[in-house]
Design a protein around this motif. Structure first.
Motif, PDB file in Angstrom:
ATOM      1  N   ILE A   1       6.958   4.332  -3.451  1.00 37.09           N
ATOM      2  CA  ILE A   1       5.752   4.091  -2.681  1.00 37.09           C
ATOM      3  C   ILE A   1       5.434   5.344  -1.879  1.00 37.09           C
ATOM      4  O   ILE A   1       6.322   5.939  -1.263  1.00 37.09           O
ATOM      5  CB  ILE A   1       5.928   2.903  -1.712  1.00 37.09           C
ATOM      6  N   THR A   2       4.169   5.738  -1.878  1.00 35.66           N
ATOM      7  CA  THR A   2       3.771   6.925  -1.147  1.00 35.66           C
ATOM      8  C   THR A   2       2.329   6.781  -0.702  1.00 35.66           C
ATOM      9  O   THR A   2       1.682   5.749  -0.935  1.00 35.66           O
ATOM     10  CB  THR A   2       3.973   8.188  -2.022  1.00 35.66           C
ATOM     11  N   LEU A   3       1.809   7.794  -0.038  1.00 38.18           N
ATOM     12  CA  LEU A   3       0.397   7.828   0.305  1.00 38.18           C
ATOM     13  C   LEU A   3      -0.389   8.385  -0.873  1.00 38.18           C
ATOM     14  O   LEU A   3       0.143   9.157  -1.677  1.00 38.18           O
ATOM     15  CB  LEU A   3       0.176   8.682   1.549  1.00 38.18           C
ATOM     16  N   ASP A   4      -1.657   8.041  -0.934  1.00 36.67           N
ATOM     17  CA  ASP A   4      -2.459   8.466  -2.079  1.00 36.67           C
ATOM     18  C   ASP A   4      -2.488   9.989  -2.215  1.00 36.67           C
ATOM     19  O   ASP A   4      -2.445  10.517  -3.332  1.00 36.67           O
ATOM     20  CB  ASP A   4      -3.875   7.922  -1.942  1.00 36.67           C
ATOM     21  N   LYS A   5      -2.524  10.700  -1.115  1.00 35.54           N
ATOM     22  CA  LYS A   5      -2.617  12.159  -1.184  1.00 35.54           C
ATOM     23  C   LYS A   5      -1.379  12.791  -1.811  1.00 35.54           C
ATOM     24  O   LYS A   5      -1.430  13.920  -2.288  1.00 35.54           O
ATOM     25  CB  LYS A   5      -2.849  12.741   0.205  1.00 35.54           C
ATOM     26  N   ASN A   6      -0.264  12.063  -1.826  1.00 39.09           N
ATOM     27  CA  ASN A   6       0.978  12.587  -2.401  1.00 39.09           C
ATOM     28  C   ASN A   6       1.330  11.954  -3.740  1.00 39.09           C
ATOM     29  O   ASN A   6       2.367  12.286  -4.328  1.00 39.09           O
ATOM     30  CB  ASN A   6       2.139  12.352  -1.431  1.00 39.09           C
ATOM     31  N   ALA A   7       0.492  11.053  -4.217  1.00 29.77           N
ATOM     32  CA  ALA A   7       0.865  10.219  -5.367  1.00 29.77           C
ATOM     33  C   ALA A   7       1.178  11.026  -6.618  1.00 29.77           C
ATOM     34  O   ALA A   7       2.086  10.676  -7.384  1.00 29.77           O
ATOM     35  CB  ALA A   7      -0.243   9.208  -5.658  1.00 29.77           C
ATOM     36  N   GLN A   8       0.445  12.106  -6.857  1.00 31.49           N
ATOM     37  CA  GLN A   8       0.643  12.873  -8.081  1.00 31.49           C
ATOM     38  C   GLN A   8       2.040  13.501  -8.160  1.00 31.49           C
ATOM     39  O   GLN A   8       2.532  13.789  -9.248  1.00 31.49           O
ATOM     40  CB  GLN A   8      -0.426  13.961  -8.204  1.00 31.49           C
TER      41      GLN A   8
ATOM     42  N   LEU B   1       5.410  -5.920  -4.124  1.00 27.42           N
ATOM     43  CA  LEU B   1       4.672  -6.911  -3.340  1.00 27.42           C
ATOM     44  C   LEU B   1       4.985  -6.822  -1.844  1.00 27.42           C
ATOM     45  O   LEU B   1       4.064  -6.922  -1.026  1.00 27.42           O
ATOM     46  CB  LEU B   1       4.929  -8.314  -3.882  1.00 27.42           C
ATOM     47  N   PRO B   2       6.249  -6.627  -1.438  1.00 24.53           N
ATOM     48  CA  PRO B   2       6.499  -6.398  -0.009  1.00 24.53           C
ATOM     49  C   PRO B   2       5.747  -5.186   0.534  1.00 24.53           C
ATOM     50  O   PRO B   2       5.198  -5.231   1.641  1.00 24.53           O
ATOM     51  CB  PRO B   2       8.013  -6.198   0.054  1.00 24.53           C
ATOM     52  N   ALA B   3       5.709  -4.101  -0.238  1.00 21.63           N
ATOM     53  CA  ALA B   3       4.993  -2.907   0.217  1.00 21.63           C
ATOM     54  C   ALA B   3       3.504  -3.193   0.378  1.00 21.63           C
ATOM     55  O   ALA B   3       2.875  -2.814   1.380  1.00 21.63           O
ATOM     56  CB  ALA B   3       5.217  -1.757  -0.757  1.00 21.63           C
ATOM     57  N   LEU B   4       2.916  -3.867  -0.611  1.00 17.73           N
ATOM     58  CA  LEU B   4       1.490  -4.178  -0.539  1.00 17.73           C
ATOM     59  C   LEU B   4       1.188  -5.161   0.594  1.00 17.73           C
ATOM     60  O   LEU B   4       0.152  -5.070   1.260  1.00 17.73           O
ATOM     61  CB  LEU B   4       1.010  -4.744  -1.868  1.00 17.73           C
ATOM     62  N   TYR B   5       2.081  -6.113   0.810  1.00 19.58           N
ATOM     63  CA  TYR B   5       1.889  -7.071   1.902  1.00 19.58           C
ATOM     64  C   TYR B   5       1.833  -6.350   3.249  1.00 19.58           C
ATOM     65  O   TYR B   5       0.914  -6.575   4.048  1.00 19.58           O
ATOM     66  CB  TYR B   5       3.012  -8.111   1.908  1.00 19.58           C
ATOM     67  N   TRP B   6       2.815  -5.484   3.499  1.00 20.15           N
ATOM     68  CA  TRP B   6       2.857  -4.820   4.800  1.00 20.15           C
ATOM     69  C   TRP B   6       1.751  -3.779   4.940  1.00 20.15           C
ATOM     70  O   TRP B   6       1.229  -3.558   6.046  1.00 20.15           O
ATOM     71  CB  TRP B   6       4.225  -4.211   5.051  1.00 20.15           C
ATOM     72  N   ALA B   7       1.367  -3.148   3.840  1.00 22.30           N
ATOM     73  CA  ALA B   7       0.235  -2.229   3.895  1.00 22.30           C
ATOM     74  C   ALA B   7      -1.038  -2.969   4.308  1.00 22.30           C
ATOM     75  O   ALA B   7      -1.837  -2.470   5.103  1.00 22.30           O
ATOM     76  CB  ALA B   7       0.046  -1.550   2.545  1.00 22.30           C
ATOM     77  N   LYS B   8      -1.206  -4.171   3.758  1.00 26.13           N
ATOM     78  CA  LYS B   8      -2.359  -4.988   4.127  1.00 26.13           C
ATOM     79  C   LYS B   8      -2.253  -5.456   5.577  1.00 26.13           C
ATOM     80  O   LYS B   8      -3.221  -5.375   6.340  1.00 26.13           O
ATOM     81  CB  LYS B   8      -2.450  -6.193   3.185  1.00 26.13           C
ATOM     82  N   LYS B   9      -1.090  -5.938   5.950  1.00 21.97           N
ATOM     83  CA  LYS B   9      -0.886  -6.477   7.293  1.00 21.97           C
ATOM     84  C   LYS B   9      -1.095  -5.405   8.361  1.00 21.97           C
ATOM     85  O   LYS B   9      -1.692  -5.666   9.414  1.00 21.97           O
ATOM     86  CB  LYS B   9       0.541  -7.039   7.389  1.00 21.97           C
ATOM     87  N   LEU B  10      -0.618  -4.207   8.093  1.00 21.15           N
ATOM     88  CA  LEU B  10      -0.709  -3.113   9.052  1.00 21.15           C
ATOM     89  C   LEU B  10      -1.992  -2.296   8.901  1.00 21.15           C
ATOM     90  O   LEU B  10      -2.246  -1.392   9.704  1.00 21.15           O
ATOM     91  CB  LEU B  10       0.498  -2.184   8.882  1.00 21.15           C
ATOM     92  N   ASN B  11      -2.773  -2.607   7.850  1.00 21.90           N
ATOM     93  CA  ASN B  11      -3.982  -1.841   7.542  1.00 21.90           C
ATOM     94  C   ASN B  11      -3.660  -0.360   7.346  1.00 21.90           C
ATOM     95  O   ASN B  11      -4.355   0.527   7.852  1.00 21.90           O
ATOM     96  CB  ASN B  11      -5.048  -2.008   8.632  1.00 21.90           C
ATOM     97  N   ARG B  12      -2.608  -0.105   6.571  1.00 21.48           N
ATOM     98  CA  ARG B  12      -2.180   1.258   6.275  1.00 21.48           C
ATOM     99  C   ARG B  12      -1.955   1.361   4.763  1.00 21.48           C
ATOM    100  O   ARG B  12      -0.854   1.110   4.275  1.00 21.48           O
ATOM    101  CB  ARG B  12      -0.902   1.601   7.043  1.00 21.48           C
ATOM    102  N   PRO B  13      -2.990   1.726   4.028  1.00 23.37           N
ATOM    103  CA  PRO B  13      -2.919   1.711   2.558  1.00 23.37           C
ATOM    104  C   PRO B  13      -1.809   2.603   2.008  1.00 23.37           C
ATOM    105  O   PRO B  13      -1.486   3.653   2.579  1.00 23.37           O
ATOM    106  CB  PRO B  13      -4.293   2.243   2.139  1.00 23.37           C
ATOM    107  N   VAL B  14      -1.250   2.176   0.891  1.00 19.28           N
ATOM    108  CA  VAL B  14      -0.215   2.937   0.197  1.00 19.28           C
ATOM    109  C   VAL B  14      -0.528   2.942  -1.289  1.00 19.28           C
ATOM    110  O   VAL B  14      -1.406   2.231  -1.760  1.00 19.28           O
ATOM    111  CB  VAL B  14       1.187   2.341   0.430  1.00 19.28           C
ATOM    112  N   THR B  15       0.201   3.772  -1.996  1.00 15.01           N
ATOM    113  CA  THR B  15       0.057   3.875  -3.441  1.00 15.01           C
ATOM    114  C   THR B  15       1.359   3.478  -4.112  1.00 15.01           C
ATOM    115  O   THR B  15       2.446   3.878  -3.678  1.00 15.01           O
ATOM    116  CB  THR B  15      -0.292   5.329  -3.838  1.00 15.01           C
ATOM    117  N   LEU B  16       1.242   2.683  -5.174  1.00 16.97           N
ATOM    118  CA  LEU B  16       2.387   2.393  -6.023  1.00 16.97           C
ATOM    119  C   LEU B  16       2.477   3.510  -7.052  1.00 16.97           C
ATOM    120  O   LEU B  16       1.611   3.614  -7.921  1.00 16.97           O
ATOM    121  CB  LEU B  16       2.221   1.045  -6.729  1.00 16.97           C
ATOM    122  N   ALA B  17       3.507   4.321  -6.951  1.00 21.03           N
ATOM    123  CA  ALA B  17       3.689   5.415  -7.911  1.00 21.03           C
ATOM    124  C   ALA B  17       4.606   4.934  -9.032  1.00 21.03           C
ATOM    125  O   ALA B  17       4.429   3.847  -9.553  1.00 21.03           O
ATOM    126  CB  ALA B  17       4.209   6.662  -7.203  1.00 21.03           C
TER     127      ALA B  17
END
Length: 247
Positions: free
Chosen positions: A118-125, A180-196
């Motif tokens: 899991i990372t931020l979109d800017k680092n996903a590549q 799913l835990p990562a996506l749940y907390w990203a949604k809950k905290l309003n801090r988007p993440v990328t599934l790499a």
């Protein structure tokens, strides 16, 4: 991958037409792993978690009456180990040779269960190949086992929630977490993440004691119907859907 338990007990069963009925309601635990968010979420009747919502629906569809219990995790594990509970949810990938035990039979797959980088979109590549973690500092959860943690430097945090916060504070560039835990907390905290890249994957199944094998066909039929008509996916998205980039 963290293990969570949800269990139910069957006393006496009899045949009624093409389905198997229980003469008493089947008992199961509603928060078997209260820390396994978002599969179980303790203390919320409206939002009990993915399995917290899905299990009663599945059993109702399978024409199986249920009686809810509210055991703490240690009590649930004891009850399961001592035959008081006959039903839980596991991934065969958690077991050696994917054998869930001689005393159990497994349902068909209910949902995919996997870990991602899991990372931020800017680092996903940078993280599209799981081998990129070799020699790097990777966010992990204290006490969790990772099959390849000799290949990277662990930076331990206390929970999936803290992993997401660490990414946005740039304490680490990548973490390992269940999707799913990562996506749940990203949604809950309003801090988007990328599934790499995928770190490990398997399927979650219902594990039923062999003495109740007669119930399995109607349980499998309910699982298949919910997978086909979108019920399972709708519940998953309730807890995880957000503006993220999945790669």
């Amino acid at each position: 991958m963290k293990k969570g338990f949800l269990a139910l007990t069957c006393l006496v069963i009899f045949f009624c037409g093409s389905t198997v009925q229980a003469s008493t309601a089947l008992k199961y635990n509603v928060n078997a792993s209260s820390s396994w968010v978002p599969y179980y979420i303790a203390g919320s009747a409206e939002n009990p978690g993915i399995l917290g919502e899905l299990v009663p629906l599945l059993l109702a569809k399978a024409n199986i009456e249920v009686e809810k219990n509210n055991y703490p995790p240690k009590r649930t594990n004891y009850a399961l180990a001592n035959g008081l509970l006959d039903f839980d949810f596991v991934s065969p990938s958690w077991f050696e040779d994917q054998k869930v035990g001689d005393d159990f039979v497994s349902s068909i797959a209910i949902l995919v269960i996997q870990e991602n980088i899991i990372t931020l979109d800017k680092n996903a590549q940078k993280w599209q190949d799981v081998n990129q973690i070799k020699g790097k500092k990777i966010g992990t959860i204290r006490g969790y086992l990772y099959h390849d943690d000799t290949e990277f430097t662990r930076v331990d945090f206390t929970s999936e929630r803290e992993l997401i916060k660490a990414l946005h504070k740039e304490r680490v560039e990548a973490v390992i977490s269940g999707d799913l835990p990562a996506l749940y907390w990203a949604k809950k905290l309003n801090r988007p993440v990328t599934l790499a890249s995928i770190h490990s994957e398997g399927h979650l199944v219902m594990r039923l004691r062999k003495k109740h094998t007669a119930l399995l066909p109607q349980i499998n039929a309910a699982i298949a119907e919910f997978n086909q008509n979108g019920t399972t996916q709708s519940i998953i998205e309730k807890y995880t859907k957000q503006d993220v980039f999945s790669r």
